[in-house]
Design a protein around this motif. Sequence first.
Motif, PDB file in Angstrom:
ATOM      1  N   UNK A  70      14.690  78.372  -5.118  1.00  0.00           N
ATOM      2  CA  UNK A  70      13.429  79.103  -5.132  1.00  0.00           C
ATOM      3  C   UNK A  70      13.506  80.387  -5.922  1.00  0.00           C
ATOM      4  N   UNK A  71      12.603  81.295  -5.579  1.00  0.00           N
ATOM      5  CA  UNK A  71      12.435  82.532  -6.324  1.00  0.00           C
ATOM      6  C   UNK A  71      12.519  83.719  -5.348  1.00  0.00           C
ATOM      7  N   UNK A  72      13.705  84.320  -5.184  1.00  0.00           N
ATOM      8  CA  UNK A  72      13.836  85.485  -4.307  1.00  0.00           C
ATOM      9  C   UNK A  72      12.923  86.625  -4.747  1.00  0.00           C
ATOM     10  N   UNK A 120       9.398  83.340  -2.980  1.00  0.00           N
ATOM     11  CA  UNK A 120       8.936  81.963  -2.788  1.00  0.00           C
ATOM     12  C   UNK A 120      10.181  81.082  -2.721  1.00  0.00           C
ATOM     13  N   UNK A 121      10.613  80.785  -1.511  1.00  0.00           N
ATOM     14  CA  UNK A 121      11.808  79.982  -1.315  1.00  0.00           C
ATOM     15  C   UNK A 121      11.428  78.564  -0.901  1.00  0.00           C
ATOM     16  N   UNK A 122      12.292  77.637  -1.268  1.00  0.00           N
ATOM     17  CA  UNK A 122      12.032  76.216  -1.021  1.00  0.00           C
ATOM     18  C   UNK A 122      13.037  75.685  -0.002  1.00  0.00           C
ATOM     19  N   UNK A 123      12.792  75.879   1.292  1.00  0.00           N
ATOM     20  CA  UNK A 123      13.772  75.492   2.314  1.00  0.00           C
ATOM     21  C   UNK A 123      13.886  73.972   2.430  1.00  0.00           C
ATOM     22  N   UNK A 314      15.373  91.257   5.685  1.00  0.00           N
ATOM     23  CA  UNK A 314      16.826  91.417   5.714  1.00  0.00           C
ATOM     24  C   UNK A 314      17.498  90.933   4.430  1.00  0.00           C
ATOM     25  N   UNK A 315      16.820  90.050   3.711  1.00  0.00           N
ATOM     26  CA  UNK A 315      17.368  89.533   2.462  1.00  0.00           C
ATOM     27  C   UNK A 315      16.215  89.321   1.492  1.00  0.00           C
ATOM     28  N   UNK A 316      16.563  89.067   0.227  1.00  0.00           N
ATOM     29  CA  UNK A 316      15.528  88.800  -0.766  1.00  0.00           C
ATOM     30  C   UNK A 316      15.184  87.316  -0.849  1.00  0.00           C
ATOM     31  N   UNK A 317      15.814  86.498  -0.012  1.00  0.00           N
ATOM     32  CA  UNK A 317      15.500  85.062   0.013  1.00  0.00           C
ATOM     33  C   UNK A 317      15.281  84.578   1.447  1.00  0.00           C
ATOM     34  N   UNK A 318      14.353  85.234   2.191  1.00  0.00           N
ATOM     35  CA  UNK A 318      14.190  84.885   3.607  1.00  0.00           C
ATOM     36  C   UNK A 318      13.590  83.494   3.800  1.00  0.00           C
TER      37      UNK A 318
END
Length: 340
Positions: A70-72, A120-123, A314-318
């Motif tokens: 994704x996009x941190x 925008x993360x892709x879990x 807490x992170x840039x990729x939550x």
Amino acid sequence: MKHKSIEYAQKLDFQWPTSDPFLFCVHHEDFYPKGNGKFGPDASLQGRQIGQDFAGKDGWRMYHGETIPGFPGHPHRGFETVTVVQRGLIDHADSQGAAGRYGDGDVQWMTAGAGIQHSEMFPLVNESGDNTLELFQIWLNLPAKNKFVDPHFKMFWNEDIPVKVVTDTLGKKIKIKTVAGSLFGEKPLDPPPDSWAGDPKNDVGIYILDLEPESSFVIPGSSSGNNRNLYYFRGEGLVLDGVVVPGKHMYNLKSEIDVELKNGSESARILILEGKPIAEPVVQYGPFVMNKQEEIQQAFDDYRKTQFGGWPWDSYDPVHVGKSRFARHADGKEEIPTKS
């Protein structure tokens, strides 16, 4: 290409060509493997340029993600993002503290305005099978008078988005999903308040068409002077106003002319982006889209000073662990889609 309704054609690459008022369009289709229990792929990441993985090795990409695709967190100013998810899930987080998980037909429409950071993360939530992700990322410009409006995002849940099924004279079906616009007679959902799409006179349209094999359909004309791009990205053998056209191409069409489509022997999928041009100067540098070069420098200066509100995560990729589809807005209001 000389044709009564086609102005020009262009082959589709990773980034698709766009016309004012649209700035950017990418069709992401990634065939991710099963998840590893930590929302990343259960596969080796060796051989990938982690942090900048766009090559499509093995049919999928990590993009800017290091452990989760994704996009941190990254900034935007001066335009809107419209993220149309066909399959898979996206986890949203932003500098206003808003959050969301959406996908499988949902759309997020975000006005960056004066400035916002978002991720925008892709879990990869499925640990027993594949995690295919398919989406359109579309950027819609803002006119100068709205470049500095307050950031805002709105969810269009799949259950609420207008979908129309048309049957042709041979009984073949054409499905039309209307994200924006009323070209096909549907009443669209309302875009964010300061969007160029908010005024019906601007004829902003975002439509996805699925055509059965051998089906026929007419795209009606709209106002003269609109920019109308038809992206024929899946299928072969489409006949456009009597001429067979190749797949994986964009066709810029004369907006005032009715366009007859006759599909070939396989299913087809088409994206249409249409709108009245804003017709203002566009100066873009990465995530900032303004009207003047000095406004780009101001955007960088403002971002260095304010971080557009900072980053409360807490992170840039939550990733939103244990959540189903939901949205939480900056004012704390939560919403979940209504099950159909």
